[in-house]
Write an enzyme that holds these catalytic residues in place. Structure first.
Site, PDB file in Angstrom:
ATOM      1  N   THR A  26       0.965  -1.313   0.135  1.00  0.00           N
ATOM      2  CA  THR A  26      -0.118  -0.220   0.018  1.00  0.00           C
ATOM      3  C   THR A  26       0.963   0.898   0.183  1.00  0.00           C
ATOM      4  OG1 THR A  26      -1.919   1.051   0.970  1.00  0.00           O
ATOM      5  CG2 THR A  26      -0.086   0.073   2.418  1.00  0.00           C
ATOM      6  N   CYS A  27       0.211   2.435  -0.250  1.00  0.00           N
ATOM      7  CA  CYS A  27       0.866   3.565  -0.287  1.00  0.00           C
ATOM      8  C   CYS A  27      -0.030   4.916  -0.335  1.00  0.00           C
ATOM      9  CB  CYS A  27       1.909   3.740  -1.398  1.00  0.00           C
ATOM     10  SG  CYS A  27       0.816   3.736  -3.055  1.00  0.00           S
ATOM     11  N   GLY A  28       0.401   5.912  -0.819  1.00  0.00           N
ATOM     12  CA  GLY A  28      -0.721   6.925  -0.913  1.00  0.00           C
ATOM     13  C   GLY A  28      -2.046   6.985  -1.764  1.00  0.00           C
ATOM     14  N   TRP A  72      -4.025   4.710   0.788  1.00  0.00           N
ATOM     15  CA  TRP A  72      -4.340   5.547   1.755  1.00  0.00           C
ATOM     16  C   TRP A  72      -5.452   6.775   1.454  1.00  0.00           C
ATOM     17  CZ3 TRP A  72      -3.753   4.535   6.793  1.00  0.00           C
ATOM     18  CH2 TRP A  72      -3.962   5.280   7.623  1.00  0.00           C
ATOM     19  N   GLY A  79      -1.492   4.143  -4.408  1.00  0.00           N
ATOM     20  CA  GLY A  79      -1.438   2.876  -5.292  1.00  0.00           C
ATOM     21  C   GLY A  79      -0.145   3.019  -6.525  1.00  0.00           C
TER      22      GLY A  79
END
Length: 285
Positions: free
Chosen positions: A240-242, A269, A244
């Site tokens: 995951t990240c901000g 996120w 994708g």
């Protein structure tokens, strides 16, 4: 593991040697955070690797979603690739203008569609240009090409699946955001999002998997980075990240070390941080 693997990562030497291959297709998959203020398409128009087509991450996506650049529906991916002349029997190489940043997102999108003959260019356009290799500003001549797609649903997770994994602890959830954002001490670049991380997740900032000159670190180094972050590599992984993009870089890094059981949380996120009924953790993992 050899550097040049046409299913994951190839060098600038490899690409230059194959540049005129009739069944090679090169994609510029550049994408920048809005606050960077860089127009990726304009930069592509000004200079790109010969024959490269521009893969617009913000357009070849699910525009029905309110979330940024979610994976495209199968039909849209097929229509865009056909129009770009990318199809069955092609070896695809994707690069970006940053180095290795957004190109793995395109690699992952192809994998999601069941297309495995795709590699990321190590070091991207900056390395290519620094080595004095050829660029052009001419658009490529496009001829439609048939493409067969078989979506691989196991490569993507939705918010319900991630919430379940967070609760059960049966997956490693690996967050690619900067450490300050992960622990909840730095603000999110997108307004209205809470600060912190998915409970139970581990932090491997995307910058840590790259060398100082913007190439991907060796498989041995990558493995050590995941292990140092407390990641149990025997478990299935969700990255995951901000929004994708960098999650796909971690999925790519996992693939490079032979960890095949990984998926991207596409909402990332941008989605999790928005809903108050989803738990958020702060501080160290």
């Amino acid at each position: 593991m050899a550097l040049d693997d046409p299913k994951t990562l190839v060098s600038t030497d490899w690409l230059e040697a194959h540049l005129r291959d009739p069944d090679l297709r090169i994609l510029d998959g550049s994408w920048f955070l809005p606050q960077m203020g860089i127009d990726a398409k304009a930069a592509y128009d000004a200079a790109h690797i010969p024959g490269a087509r521009f893969f617009d991450i913000d357009e070849i996506c699910d525009t029905r979603s309110d979330l940024p650049h979610m994976a495209p529906p199968v039909e849209k991916f097929i229509s865009r690739m056909r129009a770009m002349g990318v199809g069955d029997g092609h070896q695809v190489v994707v690069y970006d203008q940053h180095g290795v940043f957004s190109a793995p997102r395109v690699w992952w999108t192809f994998r999601l569609m069941g297309k495995t003959d795709i590699a990321v260019l190590d070091g991207g356009l900056p390395k290519w240009v620094a080595e004095g290799r050829e660029t052009e500003d001419m658009p490529p001549i496009l001829r439609e090409r048939h493409i067969t797609v078989q979506r691989q649903a196991h490569l993507v997770k939705d918010v319900t699946q991630v919430a379940h994994a967070s609760k059960l602890g049966d997956h490693e959830i690996i967050d690619a955001r900067a450490h300050g954002r992960f622990i909840g001490e730095e603000p999110e670049p997108r307004p209205g999002l809470r600060q912190g991380h998915i409970p139970g997740s581990k932090n491997v900032p995307w910058t840590t998997v790259l060398t100082e000159n913007g190439t991907l670190k060796s498989p041995d180094d990558l493995r050590a980075i995941f292990e140092a972050a407390g990641v149990d590599l025997s478990k299935p992984a969700i990255t995951t990240c901000g929004s994708g993009v960098n999650a796909a870089l971690l999925a790519f890094a996992l693939e490079r070390i032979g960890h095949r059981n990984h998926a991207v949380y596409d909402g990332a996120w941008a989605e999790w941080g928005m809903f108050n009924d989803l738990k958020v953790a702060t501080g160290e993992a």
